[in-house]
Design a protein around this motif. Structure first.
Motif, short mmCIF file in Angstrom:
data_model
loop_
_atom_site.label_atom_id
_atom_site.label_comp_id
_atom_site.label_asym_id
_atom_site.label_seq_id
_atom_site.Cartn_x
_atom_site.Cartn_y
_atom_site.Cartn_z
N SER A 229 1.61 7.58 -2.83
CA SER A 229 0.85 8.46 -1.94
C SER A 229 1.05 8.07 -0.48
CB SER A 229 -0.65 8.38 -2.29
OG SER A 229 -1.42 9.03 -1.31
N SER B 116 -1.45 5.53 0.88
CA SER B 116 -1.45 4.12 0.44
C SER B 116 -0.67 3.23 1.40
CB SER B 116 -0.85 4.01 -0.96
OG SER B 116 0.52 4.40 -0.96
N TYR C 276 -7.45 3.46 -1.65
CA TYR C 276 -6.27 2.60 -1.55
C TYR C 276 -6.49 1.32 -0.73
CZ TYR C 276 -3.31 6.31 -3.49
OH TYR C 276 -2.73 7.24 -4.30
N HIS C 277 -7.45 1.35 0.20
CA HIS C 277 -7.59 0.23 1.14
C HIS C 277 -9.01 -0.34 1.12
CE1 HIS C 277 -3.70 1.48 2.81
NE2 HIS C 277 -4.16 2.71 2.77
N SER D 198 -13.00 5.90 -7.69
CA SER D 198 -11.54 6.05 -7.55
C SER D 198 -10.80 5.33 -8.67
CB SER D 198 -11.08 5.51 -6.20
OG SER D 198 -11.26 4.10 -6.11
N GLN E 41 -9.28 9.34 -0.02
CA GLN E 41 -8.02 8.77 -0.48
C GLN E 41 -7.80 7.39 0.15
OE1 GLN E 41 -5.84 9.70 -2.70
NE2 GLN E 41 -6.44 11.79 -3.17
N MET F 9 0.38 6.55 -8.24
CA MET F 9 -0.53 6.66 -7.10
C MET F 9 -0.03 5.87 -5.89
SD MET F 9 -4.33 6.48 -8.81
CE MET F 9 -5.12 6.67 -7.23
N LYS F 10 0.75 4.84 -6.14
CA LYS F 10 1.21 3.99 -5.07
C LYS F 10 2.16 4.71 -4.12
CE LYS F 10 -1.03 0.26 -6.01
NZ LYS F 10 -2.06 -0.23 -5.09
#
Length: 306
Positions: A4, A7, A254-255, A191, A250, A1-2
């Motif tokens: 993406s 991200s 991630y954030h 998530s 998304q 996933m990192k």
């Protein structure tokens, strides 16, 4: 996933601003859609149906994309199903039920400013729910600026302050903003439990279907006048939902929430501009000032807070 593209911290602001632009454009498009389809402000069944079709189709499109990308649909824990249903109910069904009802009673420009409270609600809720997000004096100042902007747009010369406020208009949009904030919180939770593209696709599909059922039960007050322009408007709204929600969820996965919702501060400013261009609504000075106050409030809450 990192790996993406969402991200990346350097490109995240671009994507967040992209989503804010899409959502600020959606408000005048919805109003334009009402006009083209001849949906009256008190036609609740038609409003809910309009929202239901938009999100059902958008959800199906994102689901097809998830299948093409071979995303994982299997849910390993039963509790995840409950979170997914809650996500669909809050982030799609109730969120846009309140939005479409309230928008029928308010100018598009005023609605976008009220909806920008989403960012303030999200940050406050994040501080309450998540231990790694503490409240501060700067976040308090940001809230004061934000609520000040809301008060400003409700002031009309020569009128009693409460005369311009209505639950079916202002109240519905604020409930919509609150649902959006809770949706952001649920996004961060869900998530960690399943693929966010899949969660987004299923939540929009389920939420859109729910709205369509509610619309069918209530029934439209009059038959829609479908034209090529109304079809183009609906396609535009569907694409805004599919793309912006897909990207935004998304980003939230991630954030930190506060680092993403800050860009929602651009929605009232862009919304006033788009409403003036598309609908010919007056660009009142107080709307510009209120939008800037909201934007400044969110900036203060995030930039000066640790």
């Amino acid at each position: 996933m990192k790996n993406s593209i969402f991200s990346n911290r350097k490109t995240a602001p671009f994507w967040a601003f992209f989503c804010a632009t899409g959502w600020s454009l959606a408000y005048p498009l919805i109003k334009l859609g009402y006009a083209n389809l001849h949906i009256a402000s008190d036609d609740l069944g038609s409003k809910i149906g309009f929202a239901g079709i938009r999100f059902l189709v958008a959800g199906i499109l994102v689901t097809i994309l998830a299948i093409i990308q071979k995303r994982k649909f299997k849910v390993e824990q039963k509790s995840v199903v409950a979170w997914l249903l809650l996500f669909a109910l809050v982030n799609t069904a109730l969120h846009y039920l309140f939005s479409y009802v309230g928008l029928g009673y308010l100018p598009s420009s005023r609605s976008t400013i009220l909806d920008s409270m989403n960012g303030f609600f999200a940050i406050i809720l994040s501080c309450i729910i998540f231990e790694d997000d503490e409240f501060s004096k700067f976040k308090a100042l940001g809230c004061i600026l934000g609520f000040g902007g809301i008060l400003l747009i409700n002031i009309e010369p020569g009128q009693n302050f409460f005369q311009g406020i209505s639950f079916r208009g202002d109240g519905m949009i604020l409930l919509n903003a609150l649902c959006g904030a809770f949706g952001g919180i649920i996004t961060r939770i869900i998530s960690k439990k399943m693929d966010m593209t899949v969660a987004t696709s299923l939540s929009m599909t389920i939420g859109g279907a729910f709205l369509c059922v509610v619309s069918a039960i209530i029934g439209p007050a009059a038959r829609w006048t479908i034209t090529m322009e109304s079809i183009i408007i609906m396609i535009g709204l569907i694409l805004i939902s599919a793309v912006c929600f897909g990207v935004y969820n998304q980003l939230l996965a991630y954030h930190p929430i506060s680092k993403i919702v800050i860009f929602n501060a651009f929605i009232p400013i862009l919304g006033v501009i788009f409403s003036s261009i598309i609908l010919g609504e007056p660009m009142k000075v107080k709307y510009i000032i209120a939008g800037c106050m909201v934007a400044l409030g969110v900036y203060v809450m995030n930039h000066f807070s640790k």
